[in-house]
Design an enzyme around this catalytic site. Structure first.
Site, mmCIF file in Angstrom:
data_model
loop_
_atom_site.group_PDB
_atom_site.id
_atom_site.type_symbol
_atom_site.label_atom_id
_atom_site.label_comp_id
_atom_site.label_asym_id
_atom_site.label_seq_id
_atom_site.Cartn_x
_atom_site.Cartn_y
_atom_site.Cartn_z
ATOM 1 N N CYS A 88 0.836 -1.199 0.000
ATOM 2 C CA CYS A 88 0.000 0.000 0.000
ATOM 3 C C CYS A 88 0.880 1.263 0.000
ATOM 4 C CB CYS A 88 -0.968 -0.040 1.184
ATOM 5 S SG CYS A 88 -2.366 1.098 1.026
ATOM 6 N N HIS A 139 -3.484 -5.683 1.199
ATOM 7 C CA HIS A 139 -2.741 -5.936 2.429
ATOM 8 C C HIS A 139 -2.672 -7.432 2.768
ATOM 9 C CE1 HIS A 139 -2.316 -1.767 4.039
ATOM 10 N NE2 HIS A 139 -3.340 -1.549 3.229
ATOM 11 N N GLU A 153 -0.753 -8.796 4.957
ATOM 12 C CA GLU A 153 -0.510 -8.952 6.392
ATOM 13 C C GLU A 153 -1.805 -8.920 7.206
ATOM 14 O OE1 GLU A 153 -0.855 -4.544 5.943
ATOM 15 O OE2 GLU A 153 -0.112 -6.212 4.722
#
Length: 238
Positions: A87, A204, A206
């Site tokens: 990002c 994302h 994660e």
């Protein structure tokens, strides 16, 4: 054990998410790297996390690119080190010249935050070896400036060099305008450099490493990095 460094800029807000994914989910070594640090020699992987570095003033990533740590990140990448930008991290990598193109305002002119279907285009990069070709993932996006833009020559080079690693699609893997959350050219969600050791990704991974959160489709990306590091480390003779 793979050694991950999570860079923290003023305004980063996904650094702890990345740390958790690496340290507590994968069980690998993780450490925070302050934006003024310049020594990355102890690391195998550098992660530039999401957030709003320096408040996203001027434009996203434009100020973070001049942080002291970024000279070290550029040297680290040019020496073959693995670099992941998520990002805001993707935006910083483009500003630093480690990846081509740029990220601009979403075509809706609104912040987009939702789970998104993302198709794996290549599995021959250190970030994607634990995926299957064409696998459709559920990964969340959260950005206001995630529209990937480049000129035709750059886009054609990315395609011919197989540098597009992820695209936005629908749940069935079909690349449509409706499946594109930000208007990115050619539905591009993530690209790597020509050497294939630097990845910029808007969604994302994660945030989707545990089923408790609705999906663990991001976990294989970090497992791919771990495997790539371990494969590169020569084993000692018995």
């Amino acid at each position: 054990m793979a050694r991950f460094g999570i860079v923290t800029f003023p305004g980063s807000n996904c650094d702890h998410d990345a740390y958790h994914a690496v340290k507590h989910v994968l069980g690998e070594d993780a450490t925070f790297v302050w934006h003024q640090d310049t020594d990355l020699s102890a690391l195998d992987v550098v992660v530039l996390p999401g957030g709003f570095s320096y408040g996203d003033y001027l434009r996203s990533g434009a100020i973070a690119r001049f942080s002291p740590v970024m000279d070290a990140v550029v040297d680290f990448a040019n020496a073959g080190g693995l670099v992941l930008g998520v990002c805001n991290g993707f935006q910083v990598l483009c500003e630093a010249g480690l990846l081509p193109g740029t990220l601009t305002r979403n075509n809706s002119l609104r912040f987009v935050c939702k789970p998104t279907a993302v198709r794996v285009e290549r599995i021959d990069a250190p970030f994607t070896t634990q995926y299957a070709p064409g696998q459709v993932l559920s990964l969340p996006v959260a950005h206001g400036e995630g529209r990937y833009v480049a000129d035709d020559a750059t886009l054609n080079a990315l395609e011919s060099n197989n540098q597009v690693l992820f695209r936005y699609t629908d749940a069935d893997g079909r690349m449509t305008d409706a499946a594109n959350p930000n208007g990115s050219m050619r539905n591009i969600a993530g690209i790597c450099n020509e050497a294939r050791n630097v990845l910029g990704l808007m969604p994302h991974p994660e945030r989707h490493v545990e089923l408790l959160l609705g999906s663990d489709d991001g976990r294989p990306l970090f497992e791919s990095l771990r495997a790539s590091v371990n494969d590169a480390v020569p084993t000692s003779a018995a």
